[in-house]
Design an enzyme around this catalytic site. Structure first.
Site: not given
Ligand SMILES: Nc1ncnc2c1ncn2[C@@H]1O[C@H](COP(=O)(O)OP(=O)(O)O)[C@@H](O)[C@H]1O
Ligand SMILES: [Mg+2]
Length: 400
Positions: A291-293
């Site tokens: 989720c940290d892209a």
């Protein structure tokens, strides 16, 4: 007036002036503009003789963030918002091909380095926990973005683990060590395994490995912006779009998937191949639960023509309950992992101008490769569980 100078190899590219607490003006040197080797530092800073009044969106983006930045500023006696002061302190060796100095002339090219024995590397890594990027006083000035504690190093020979730090500007680092993190269990194992899975699934990623030093295991990755001792230029998508690191998430004004696709279509010298890699990156992040892209975790490499850089910072955030379960970029308008349906994927495909059948075909291929490469996941079972669960759920939803 406070000034810094920007260099590429031995040539001066331009001058950076502090305007106020946040703002910096950048102007290319006439000699650089006239030189045959001239290139623009960023899509947001095209070659021209007029100054750029808000150049901080490019330059401040090479600086560390989060806790690492806070600890560094404390050590240096700077306020956390002082980007210019930080660039002056650590802007020597940064992401991409430039070096930033406070002197109008570059220091001598004297191939000076600081060799690191295993015990000195162990001591340094330990000291970095308290004083990121500044555990050694003196001429060593290294900086990288991101909130994880890290150290760029020169690997002295291919086969053994002997390292050094560059002192003079002619020497560049070759690898990045990301330190084990006490707050997130097995983060190193997570990142190595996720990156290796990405490779098995056909994503373009640099070589990664474990690095054991004095009983601790760290993550090490080869730098794609260094080749045969030379620096290649790169910029992340926040830099390209003139977006502050503080606003890197789409909900805060950071790049969206559409904006990323537009950049690739507009600037890559091989847009079709890079758009396909980009689609794989999106699908991969969905499958592993990354989720940290955000817009600082995707970049262009100028090698020397503009292309999508190899992928980095791939981890499964879904393995940690404490982390957000929302994608940093919306897929077809939806960012909640559990809400992404076929229609969202279709909307995403259409909005970036890639046929939906092609996106589904890529998804299928990746799912088949995950089945084939289960052994890659074996070292980190939480990831294996997350991925296989996501494969099941998403395959059902996408009906493929
Ligand atoms: N393999 C690499 N080659 C060149 N630059 C890299 C590489 N990996 C990371 N970087 C640069 O270092 C920065 C920080 O690395 P990243 O892995 O994203 O750390 P963090 O987990 O702290 O965000 C990236 O934004 C990118 O500019
Ligand atoms: Mg990152």
């Amino acid at each position: 007036m406070q000034q810094l100078y920007v260099f590429y190899q031995q040539s001066r590219v331009g001058e950076l002036v502090k305007l106020n607490a946040r703002q910096m003006r950048f102007q290319y040197d006439q000699a650089w503009l006239a030189s045959p080797e001239a290139f623009a530092l960023s899509i947001s800073l095209p070659l021209r003789s007029e100054p750029f009044e808000q150049a901080e969106t490019f330059f401040a983006n090479v600086l560390p963030e989060g806790d690492v930045r806070a600890a560094l500023c404390k050590k240096l006696g700077l306020s956390e918002k002082n980007d210019f002061g930080l660039l002056a302190e650590i802007g020597g060796e940064v992401a991409g091909a430039i070096s930033i100095y406070s002197t109008a002339q570059l220091p001598d090219y004297e191939s000076q380095l600081l060799p690191l024995s295993e015990s000195s590397l162990a001591e340094l890594l330990q000291a970095l926990e308290k004083t990121p990027f500044k555990a050694i006083d003196g001429d060593i000035r290294l900086s990288l973005a991101g909130a994880q504690n890290k150290l760029p190093v020169m690997k002295l020979d291919k086969t053994s683990s002997s390292f050094a730090l560059p002192i003079s500007p002619d020497l560049a680092t070759t690898h990045i060590i990301k330190l084990a993190n006490a707050h997130f269990k097995d983060l190193v194992l997570n990142e190595v395994t996720t990156m290796r899975l990405a490779k098995a699934l056909g994503l373009n990623v640099p070589e990664v490995d474990f690095l054991s030093v004095a009983g601790k295991t760290h993550f090490i990755i080869q730098r794609y912006d260094r080749s045969g001792g030379e620096r290649l230029h790169q910029e992340d998508f926040c830099q390209a779009l003139a977006i502050d690191a503080a606003n890197k998430y789409e909900v805060e004004g950071g790049p969206s998937l559409n904006q990323c696709a537009d950049l690739i279509r507009g600037y890559s010298h091989k847009p079709a191949a890079d758009l396909l890699q980009f689609v794989r990156w999106v699908l991969f992040n969905l499958l592993v639960g990354n989720c940290d892209a955000h817009g600082k975790n995707i970049a262009f490499l100028y090698a020397p023509k503009c292309e999508l850089a190899p992928f980095y910072d791939l981890i499964s955030t879904q393995c940690y309950e404490a982390l957000s379960q929302k994608f940093s970029m919306k897929i077809g308008g939806e960012n909640r992992l559990d809400w992404i349906q076929k229609r969202h994927l279709q909307a995403f495909s259409e909005s970036i101008g890639v046929k939906f059948t092609l996106v589904l075909k890529e998804f299928n291929k990746m799912v088949a490769l995950i089945e084939q490469h289960q052994s890659v996941l074996e070292p980190y079972l939480p990831l294996k569980r997350v991925v296989n669960n996501n494969v099941q759920k998403l395959s059902r939803r996408f009906e493929v």
